[in-house]
Design an enzyme around this catalytic site. Structure first.
Site, PDB file in Angstrom:
ATOM      1  N   PRO A  89       0.824  -1.209   0.000  1.00 51.49           N
ATOM      2  CA  PRO A  89       0.000   0.000   0.000  1.00 51.49           C
ATOM      3  C   PRO A  89       0.865   1.270   0.000  1.00 51.49           C
ATOM      4  O   PRO A  89       0.414   2.338  -0.363  1.00 51.49           O
ATOM      5  CB  PRO A  89      -0.807  -0.107   1.306  1.00 51.49           C
ATOM      6  CG  PRO A  89      -0.638  -1.496   1.773  1.00 51.49           C
ATOM      7  CD  PRO A  89       0.641  -2.010   1.198  1.00 51.49           C
ATOM      8  N   GLU A 116       2.743  -7.241   8.330  1.00 50.86           N
ATOM      9  CA  GLU A 116       3.046  -5.809   8.203  1.00 50.86           C
ATOM     10  C   GLU A 116       4.036  -5.562   7.076  1.00 50.86           C
ATOM     11  O   GLU A 116       4.553  -4.461   6.927  1.00 50.86           O
ATOM     12  CB  GLU A 116       3.624  -5.293   9.532  1.00 50.86           C
ATOM     13  CG  GLU A 116       2.654  -5.399  10.697  1.00 50.86           C
ATOM     14  CD  GLU A 116       1.308  -4.755  10.381  1.00 50.86           C
ATOM     15  OE1 GLU A 116       0.284  -5.420  10.546  1.00 50.86           O
ATOM     16  OE2 GLU A 116       1.311  -3.598   9.928  1.00 50.86           O
ATOM     17  N   ARG A 158      -2.111  -9.047 -20.685  1.00 51.92           N
ATOM     18  CA  ARG A 158      -3.096  -8.795 -21.747  1.00 51.92           C
ATOM     19  C   ARG A 158      -2.546  -7.831 -22.799  1.00 51.92           C
ATOM     20  O   ARG A 158      -3.068  -7.764 -23.920  1.00 51.92           O
ATOM     21  CB  ARG A 158      -4.404  -8.254 -21.184  1.00 51.92           C
ATOM     22  CG  ARG A 158      -4.323  -6.864 -20.599  1.00 51.92           C
ATOM     23  CD  ARG A 158      -5.646  -6.453 -19.991  1.00 51.92           C
ATOM     24  NE  ARG A 158      -6.651  -6.223 -21.000  1.00 51.92           N
ATOM     25  CZ  ARG A 158      -6.789  -5.078 -21.684  1.00 51.92           C
ATOM     26  NH1 ARG A 158      -5.929  -4.076 -21.460  1.00 51.92           N
ATOM     27  NH2 ARG A 158      -7.743  -4.923 -22.563  1.00 51.92           N
ATOM     28  N   ASP A 173      -8.103   0.663 -24.994  1.00 49.76           N
ATOM     29  CA  ASP A 173      -8.450   0.541 -23.574  1.00 49.76           C
ATOM     30  C   ASP A 173      -8.854   1.883 -22.986  1.00 49.76           C
ATOM     31  O   ASP A 173      -8.435   2.926 -23.486  1.00 49.76           O
ATOM     32  CB  ASP A 173      -7.187   0.132 -22.791  1.00 49.76           C
ATOM     33  CG  ASP A 173      -7.006  -1.367 -22.746  1.00 49.76           C
ATOM     34  OD1 ASP A 173      -7.985  -2.090 -22.991  1.00 49.76           O
ATOM     35  OD2 ASP A 173      -5.882  -1.792 -22.485  1.00 49.76           O
TER      36      ASP A 173
HETATM   37  N1  LIG Z   1       2.120  -7.132   1.876  1.00 48.12           N
HETATM   38  C1  LIG Z   1       0.955  -6.446   1.556  1.00 48.12           C
HETATM   39  C2  LIG Z   1      -0.017  -6.227   2.519  1.00 48.12           C
HETATM   40  C3  LIG Z   1      -1.152  -5.503   2.208  1.00 48.12           C
HETATM   41  C4  LIG Z   1      -1.331  -5.021   0.891  1.00 48.12           C
HETATM   42  N2  LIG Z   1      -2.402  -4.292   0.369  1.00 48.12           N
HETATM   43  C5  LIG Z   1      -2.259  -3.960  -0.906  1.00 48.12           C
HETATM   44  S1  LIG Z   1      -0.799  -4.531  -1.568  1.00 48.12           S
HETATM   45  C6  LIG Z   1      -0.337  -5.257  -0.056  1.00 48.12           C
HETATM   46  C7  LIG Z   1       0.824  -5.971   0.264  1.00 48.12           C
END
Ligand SMILES: Nc1ccc2ncsc2c1
Length: 243
Positions: A89, A116, A158, A173
């Site tokens: 994220p 985490e 794709r 697209d």
């Molecule tokens: N490792 C991890 C944990 C949560 C997450 N959410 C979107 S990509 C991702 C990657």
């Protein structure tokens, strides 16, 4: 293109062998290998995580295990043709443009974190030796990176030559011209008293193209004004500006 995925949940990546992607594998357009991170553990509990330095909730994935796994999967990193992609994220946004950029990679190696995340030194170590992308698929948090890998692999594969039946599909697209795609219609001509817009049945290709462009501009202005603002100055002609 060869795609490797390292994960503690290999079965999460089963969809990579289905439908369009599965056919691309069968036709030799791509190679896909999914690896279980626990294969590189050496303790009876197959531990892949540990408590975070500095305290805080959750667990962090151990650098030793990841280092052994990625060394094995990537091979000699000097002049490696691989890009290492770490879904997170806290990464740069994954976009259609980035998907296009990755189509020129000989290899994509995806490291799926859980908990985490992965000890930062893993990214730091490999970033000294090869291209490493920490990438987000959106401003929300999943439980792990596996679903993000499915999204990114589909978006990239794709675009590869020969994967889509009609190459025009990828060329037209959403986002290919910086706009969202407009609405699409098929038979019947009227459905629950809702007719297909007559221009689409007119046979006037210029009028159809104009109508579709107008609907795309309207939709983009309504739902993604940021995309309009990001267009280069010469992207919109006089007719576009009249919409
Ligand atoms: N490792 C991890 C944990 C949560 C997450 N959410 C979107 S990509 C991702 C990657």
């Amino acid at each position: 293109m060869r795609i490797d995925v390292v994960t503690i949940f290999p079965s999460y990546l089963a969809p990579l062998r289905e439908a369009l992607l599965g056919r691309a594998i069968d036709r030799g357009l791509i190679e896909v290998a999914v690896h279980d991170l626990r294969d590189w553990t050496h303790d009876v509990h197959q531990a892949v995580d540990d408590s975070p330095y500095g305290g805080g909730p959750g667990m962090v994935m151990k650098p030793q295990v990841w280092g052994e796994a990625l060394d094995s999967v990537i091979g000699p990193v000097i002049d490696s043709p691989a890009r290492l992609v770490v879904p997170t994220p806290a990464g740069r946004p994954f976009t259609q443009q980035l998907a296009h950029e990755w189509t020129s990679a000989e290899r994509l190696v995806f490291a799926c974190g859980r908990y985490e995340g992965i000890d930062q030194r893993v990214v730091d170590h490999y970033a000294q030796r090869m291209p490493v992308d920490e990438v987000s698929i959106g401003d929300y948090v999943l439980v792990g990176g596996e679903v993000a890998v499915l999204v990114m692999v589909e978006a990239v594969v794709r675009l590869l030559p020969g994967v889509l039946g009609n190459p025009r599909s990828a060329a037209e697209d959403s986002f290919s011209d910086g706009l969202l795609e407009g609405p699409a219609y098929t038979r019947p001509e009227v459905w629950r008293d809702l007719p297909v817009p007559p221009v689409l049945r007119s046979g006037d290709h210029a009028a159809v193209d104009r109508w579709r462009r107008d609907r795309a501009l309207e939709r983009t202005a309504r739902l993604r004004p940021d995309l309009l603002a990001a267009l280069p100055p010469d992207a919109l002609d006089e007719a576009d500006r009249a919409v």
